[in-house]
Design a protein around this motif. Structure first.
Motif, PDB file in Angstrom:
ATOM      1  N   GLN A 159      39.296  12.615  -1.824  1.00 45.67           N
ATOM      2  CA  GLN A 159      40.566  12.657  -1.099  1.00 45.67           C
ATOM      3  C   GLN A 159      40.369  13.496   0.158  1.00 45.67           C
ATOM      4  O   GLN A 159      39.706  14.529   0.126  1.00 45.67           O
ATOM      5  CB  GLN A 159      41.659  13.294  -1.969  1.00 45.67           C
ATOM      6  N   ALA A 160      40.968  13.028   1.262  1.00 48.01           N
ATOM      7  CA  ALA A 160      40.776  13.714   2.544  1.00 48.01           C
ATOM      8  C   ALA A 160      41.530  15.040   2.589  1.00 48.01           C
ATOM      9  O   ALA A 160      41.149  15.946   3.323  1.00 48.01           O
ATOM     10  CB  ALA A 160      41.247  12.806   3.678  1.00 48.01           C
ATOM     11  N   ASP A 161      42.610  15.150   1.814  1.00 46.06           N
ATOM     12  CA  ASP A 161      43.475  16.313   1.993  1.00 46.06           C
ATOM     13  C   ASP A 161      43.741  17.073   0.699  1.00 46.06           C
ATOM     14  O   ASP A 161      44.687  17.843   0.630  1.00 46.06           O
ATOM     15  CB  ASP A 161      44.805  15.877   2.621  1.00 46.06           C
ATOM     16  N   GLN A 197      32.153  18.168   2.318  1.00 48.82           N
ATOM     17  CA  GLN A 197      33.610  18.064   2.120  1.00 48.82           C
ATOM     18  C   GLN A 197      34.303  19.404   2.354  1.00 48.82           C
ATOM     19  O   GLN A 197      33.727  20.465   2.111  1.00 48.82           O
ATOM     20  CB  GLN A 197      33.902  17.604   0.687  1.00 48.82           C
ATOM     21  N   LYS A 198      35.578  19.324   2.793  1.00 49.58           N
ATOM     22  CA  LYS A 198      36.385  20.522   3.036  1.00 49.58           C
ATOM     23  C   LYS A 198      36.892  21.113   1.723  1.00 49.58           C
ATOM     24  O   LYS A 198      37.244  22.272   1.633  1.00 49.58           O
ATOM     25  CB  LYS A 198      37.604  20.119   3.876  1.00 49.58           C
TER      26      LYS A 198
END
Ligand SMILES: NC(=O)c1ccc[n+]([C@@H]2O[C@H](COP(=O)([O-])OP(=O)(O)OC[C@H]3O[C@@H](n4cnc5c(N)ncnc54)[C@H](O)[C@@H]3O)[C@@H](O)[C@H]2O)c1
Length: 335
Positions: A159-161, A197-198
């Motif tokens: 997931q990006a967020d 990844q963040k």
């Protein structure tokens, strides 16, 4: 009375809500909403009688609509649920309820003040296999529950967020919290970020419940195999729920240990019990369909959903503590 619905967010999960609200005879889907016009168009081609908008205010201002289901990314849950409740709509919100405790508390108060149903879409709680597990625990078939252990791993979907803790773990944490149903004493977690990844793509979350019940959830988006496995151990029996199986998803094992300490002797005598296994019949029905029927039923009867705001908040508290523990390199976070 037919419940007139609006569905907000038509990405991956929203279309499942659309399908179920359209199928249920007690509800009518009036309006679909997504910021992206092509997502609206895709659903419009399947459901020509629904109106579509890219402006969420149109849903909230509609006099016809009395309830909304919101399936948007977690960061948008608080503002959208708040506006929906303020407009007098009952709300079904996808998991996790919110991304922080204060927002969840505020939304619960608002729903209570307004006398509106607020249900969190913890879909698995309505799964017939989880209902069977709850029944097994409540009837004391396991004896004293000793532990809950879950593995939910696969390759993707990053997931990006959101981290894996906020995206995948809500499933297991909600199931664990629902089955154990005891106060939490502390949470401890470690996690790791990979592939640039963040957010964490894997996490090991440990939860100590009252009565010496230990819970553990392993979530990972970078795993070789897809595993969906829950085990509960008790003083009399153990039970396994394998969601990947088509049949016999739940198996109860008559296995365990007995410690016979003999007076005057320091050594305890350990006896292992290796009894039979049985797989109870599990109804073959879609969890989301059952959940949506429950939501509509609660609105009509004025009752509180199983997964109401308060149960959503209990999950958010555990997730927030897990995130904090990961940030503090595995420190125990007391409750
Ligand atoms: N219960 C489950 O098994 C399950 C499975 C997947 C996702 N989910 C949950 O569903 C939610 C959505 O996840 P997803 O995977 O469908 O995400 P997604 O990104 O695929 O879709 C979200 C959609 O919301 C739209 N959106 C965002 N803000 C909006 C706004 N203000 N107004 C209208 N539309 C807006 C986006 O344009 C997008 O189309 C999340 O809370 C997620 O955790 C639950």
């Amino acid at each position: 009375m037919t419940i007139k619905m609006g569905v907000i967010g038509l990405g991956y999960w929203g279309p499942n809500l659309v399908r179920n609200f359209c199928t249920l005879s007690e509800s009518t889907l009036v309006m679909g909403c997504d910021l992206q016009v092509e997502r609206c168009q895709k659903i419009a081609s399947l459901y020509p009688s629904i109106r579509f908008t890219q402006n969420v205010q149109e849903v909230f201002e509609s006099k016809e609509i009395n309830a909304v289901a919101i399936a948007t990314p977690v960061r948008t849950h608080y503002p959208l649920v708040k506006q929906a409740l303020a407009a007098g709509k009952h709300v079904l919100i996808t998991k996790p309820f919110t991304d922080n405790i204060a927002h969840a508390e505020e939304l619960i108060s608002l729903a209570e003040q307004k006398g509106l149903v607020l249900q969190v879409d913890h879909t698995f709680i309505y799964h017939p296999a989880v209902e069977k597990l709850k029944d097994i625990v409540v009837r004391g078939e396991l004896g004293d529950v000793y532990y809950f252990d879950s593995v939910r791993i696969n390759l993707g979907l990053f997931q990006a967020d959101a981290s894996v803790t906020w995206d995948l773990a809500p499933h297991d944490v909600s199931i664990m919290e629902h089955l154990i149903s005891r106060p939490v004493q502390w949470v401890q977690a470690v996690g790791a970020r990979h592939a640039g990844q963040k957010f964490e793509s894997m996490a090991y979350i440990t939860v100590q419940f009252a009565d010496n019940i230990l819970g553990h959830c392993h979530v990972n988006w970078l795993a070789l195999m897809k595993i969906r496995l829950i085990t509960l151990g008790g003083s009399r029996r153990m039970v396994v729920y394998d969601d990947n199986l088509v049949t016999e998803k739940v198996k109860i094992y008559d296995k365990g240990v007995t410690l016979n300490s003999i007076e005057g002797l320091y050594d305890a005598l350990v006896q292992y019990r290796q009894g039979d296994m049985h797989a109870p019949a599990i109804e073959n029905s879609e969890a989301l369909a059952r959940e949506i029927r429950h939501f509509v039923h609660c609105i009509k009867q004025g009752t509180t959903p199983i997964t109401d705001g308060r149960s959503g908040l209990r999950v958010v508290r555990i997730l927030a503590a897990a995130e904090e523990s990961i940030r503090q390199e595995g420190k125990r976070i007391p409750f």
